[in-house]
Scaffold this motif. Structure first.
Motif, PDB file in Angstrom:
ATOM      1  N   PHE A  21      -1.732  -1.749   0.528  1.00 10.86           N
ATOM      2  CA  PHE A  21      -2.904  -2.564   0.875  1.00 10.86           C
ATOM      3  C   PHE A  21      -4.175  -1.723   0.821  1.00 10.86           C
ATOM      4  O   PHE A  21      -5.168  -2.119   0.210  1.00 10.86           O
ATOM      5  CB  PHE A  21      -2.743  -3.184   2.269  1.00 10.86           C
ATOM      6  CG  PHE A  21      -3.920  -4.058   2.643  1.00 10.86           C
ATOM      7  CD1 PHE A  21      -3.949  -5.381   2.252  1.00 10.86           C
ATOM      8  CD2 PHE A  21      -4.993  -3.542   3.351  1.00 10.86           C
ATOM      9  CE1 PHE A  21      -5.046  -6.180   2.564  1.00 10.86           C
ATOM     10  CE2 PHE A  21      -6.082  -4.333   3.670  1.00 10.86           C
ATOM     11  CZ  PHE A  21      -6.100  -5.659   3.279  1.00 10.86           C
ATOM     12  N   ARG A  22      -4.146  -0.565   1.436  1.00 13.36           N
ATOM     13  CA  ARG A  22      -5.348   0.270   1.477  1.00 13.36           C
ATOM     14  C   ARG A  22      -5.728   0.811   0.104  1.00 13.36           C
ATOM     15  O   ARG A  22      -6.898   1.017  -0.176  1.00 13.36           O
ATOM     16  CB  ARG A  22      -5.180   1.380   2.497  1.00 13.36           C
ATOM     17  CG  ARG A  22      -5.192   0.785   3.927  1.00 13.36           C
ATOM     18  CD  ARG A  22      -5.266   1.804   5.009  1.00 13.36           C
ATOM     19  NE  ARG A  22      -6.452   2.619   5.001  1.00 13.36           N
ATOM     20  CZ  ARG A  22      -7.635   2.286   5.538  1.00 13.36           C
ATOM     21  NH1 ARG A  22      -7.777   1.112   6.098  1.00 13.36           N
ATOM     22  NH2 ARG A  22      -8.640   3.124   5.513  1.00 13.36           N
ATOM     23  N   HIS A  25      -7.621  -1.963  -1.415  1.00 14.68           N
ATOM     24  CA  HIS A  25      -8.771  -2.358  -0.595  1.00 14.68           C
ATOM     25  C   HIS A  25     -10.119  -2.019  -1.229  1.00 14.68           C
ATOM     26  O   HIS A  25     -11.081  -2.752  -1.081  1.00 14.68           O
ATOM     27  CB  HIS A  25      -8.662  -1.723   0.798  1.00 14.68           C
ATOM     28  CG  HIS A  25      -9.680  -2.203   1.767  1.00 14.68           C
ATOM     29  ND1 HIS A  25     -10.816  -1.497   2.039  1.00 14.68           N
ATOM     30  CD2 HIS A  25      -9.734  -3.321   2.521  1.00 14.68           C
ATOM     31  CE1 HIS A  25     -11.537  -2.157   2.925  1.00 14.68           C
ATOM     32  NE2 HIS A  25     -10.889  -3.268   3.231  1.00 14.68           N
ATOM     33  N   TYR A  57      -2.391 -11.804   0.295  1.00 10.36           N
ATOM     34  CA  TYR A  57      -3.436 -10.810   0.570  1.00 10.36           C
ATOM     35  C   TYR A  57      -3.878 -10.058  -0.683  1.00 10.36           C
ATOM     36  O   TYR A  57      -4.957  -9.479  -0.716  1.00 10.36           O
ATOM     37  CB  TYR A  57      -2.976  -9.807   1.626  1.00 10.36           C
ATOM     38  CG  TYR A  57      -2.724 -10.449   2.961  1.00 10.36           C
ATOM     39  CD1 TYR A  57      -3.642 -11.332   3.522  1.00 10.36           C
ATOM     40  CD2 TYR A  57      -1.558 -10.202   3.669  1.00 10.36           C
ATOM     41  CE1 TYR A  57      -3.403 -11.937   4.740  1.00 10.36           C
ATOM     42  CE2 TYR A  57      -1.317 -10.804   4.900  1.00 10.36           C
ATOM     43  CZ  TYR A  57      -2.246 -11.670   5.419  1.00 10.36           C
ATOM     44  OH  TYR A  57      -2.011 -12.270   6.624  1.00 10.36           O
ATOM     45  N   LEU A  74      -7.827  -7.652  -3.861  1.00  9.74           N
ATOM     46  CA  LEU A  74      -7.660  -8.392  -2.608  1.00  9.74           C
ATOM     47  C   LEU A  74      -8.133  -9.821  -2.791  1.00  9.74           C
ATOM     48  O   LEU A  74      -9.140 -10.079  -3.447  1.00  9.74           O
ATOM     49  CB  LEU A  74      -8.476  -7.740  -1.486  1.00  9.74           C
ATOM     50  CG  LEU A  74      -8.061  -6.344  -1.044  1.00  9.74           C
ATOM     51  CD1 LEU A  74      -8.943  -5.886   0.107  1.00  9.74           C
ATOM     52  CD2 LEU A  74      -6.608  -6.300  -0.633  1.00  9.74           C
ATOM     53  N   LYS A  79      -9.411  -9.586   1.992  1.00 11.44           N
ATOM     54  CA  LYS A  79     -10.676  -8.948   2.388  1.00 11.44           C
ATOM     55  C   LYS A  79     -10.911  -9.110   3.892  1.00 11.44           C
ATOM     56  O   LYS A  79     -11.361  -8.175   4.553  1.00 11.44           O
ATOM     57  CB  LYS A  79     -11.836  -9.521   1.586  1.00 11.44           C
ATOM     58  CG  LYS A  79     -11.795  -9.088   0.130  1.00 11.44           C
ATOM     59  CD  LYS A  79     -12.895  -9.734  -0.672  1.00 11.44           C
ATOM     60  CE  LYS A  79     -12.759  -9.336  -2.147  1.00 11.44           C
ATOM     61  NZ  LYS A  79     -13.729 -10.005  -2.996  1.00 11.44           N
ATOM     62  N   GLY A  82      -8.729  -6.711   5.595  1.00 12.99           N
ATOM     63  CA  GLY A  82      -9.286  -5.369   5.470  1.00 12.99           C
ATOM     64  C   GLY A  82     -10.294  -5.062   6.557  1.00 12.99           C
ATOM     65  O   GLY A  82     -10.313  -3.966   7.125  1.00 12.99           O
ATOM     66  N   ASN A  86      -9.831  -2.180   9.392  1.00  8.99           N
ATOM     67  CA  ASN A  86     -10.869  -1.172   9.653  1.00  8.99           C
ATOM     68  C   ASN A  86     -11.262  -1.163  11.122  1.00  8.99           C
ATOM     69  O   ASN A  86     -11.445  -0.099  11.721  1.00  8.99           O
ATOM     70  CB  ASN A  86     -12.088  -1.403   8.767  1.00  8.99           C
ATOM     71  CG  ASN A  86     -11.832  -1.031   7.327  1.00  8.99           C
ATOM     72  OD1 ASN A  86     -10.929  -0.254   7.019  1.00  8.99           O
ATOM     73  ND2 ASN A  86     -12.617  -1.593   6.433  1.00  8.99           N
TER      74      ASN A  86
END
Length: 108
Positions: A21-22, A25, A57, A74, A79, A82, A86
């Motif tokens: 995912f990251r 991102h 996602y 994303l 988003k 995300g 964060n």
């Protein structure tokens, strides 16, 4: 479990899922870039990427067939997630005994 919060935390709590995912991102990425950032096998990276596609996602766009070129990005829901991740990372850094150094070293 039918609880959406539990299901989400269970999914993003998986280290390799979070790494995939990251890596996406920051924008669109190819499969090779995702694999290189997550430092895992093709099969494992594919499985985790597919999980994130299945839940909505991450999106997958085939740009060319020969040679195969696929970009991942994303989705709008990704988003939003995300932003939440964060915020969770910032909260963890602020409340952790070891602070931001610990989070930056151990954040997926």
């Amino acid at each position: 479990n039918d609880c959406p919060i539990y299901s989400l935390l269970e999914l993003i709590g998986k280290k390799r899922v979070m790494m995939v995912f990251r890596s996406v991102h920051g924008g669109n990425h190819t499969f090779t870039q995702i694999k290189d950032k997550s430092e895992k096998s093709v099969q494992l990276t594919h499985g985790k990427t597919q999980q994130l596609i299945d839940v909505g996602y991450i999106s997958k766009e085939v740009l060319s067939v020969q040679p195969v070129k696929i970009h991942y990005s994303l989705t709008p829901e990704g988003k939003k997630l995300g932003v939440l991740i964060n915020n969770l990372a910032q909260f963890a850094a602020e409340t952790s005994k070891n602070g931001k150094d610990f989070i930056s070293k151990h954040m997926c």
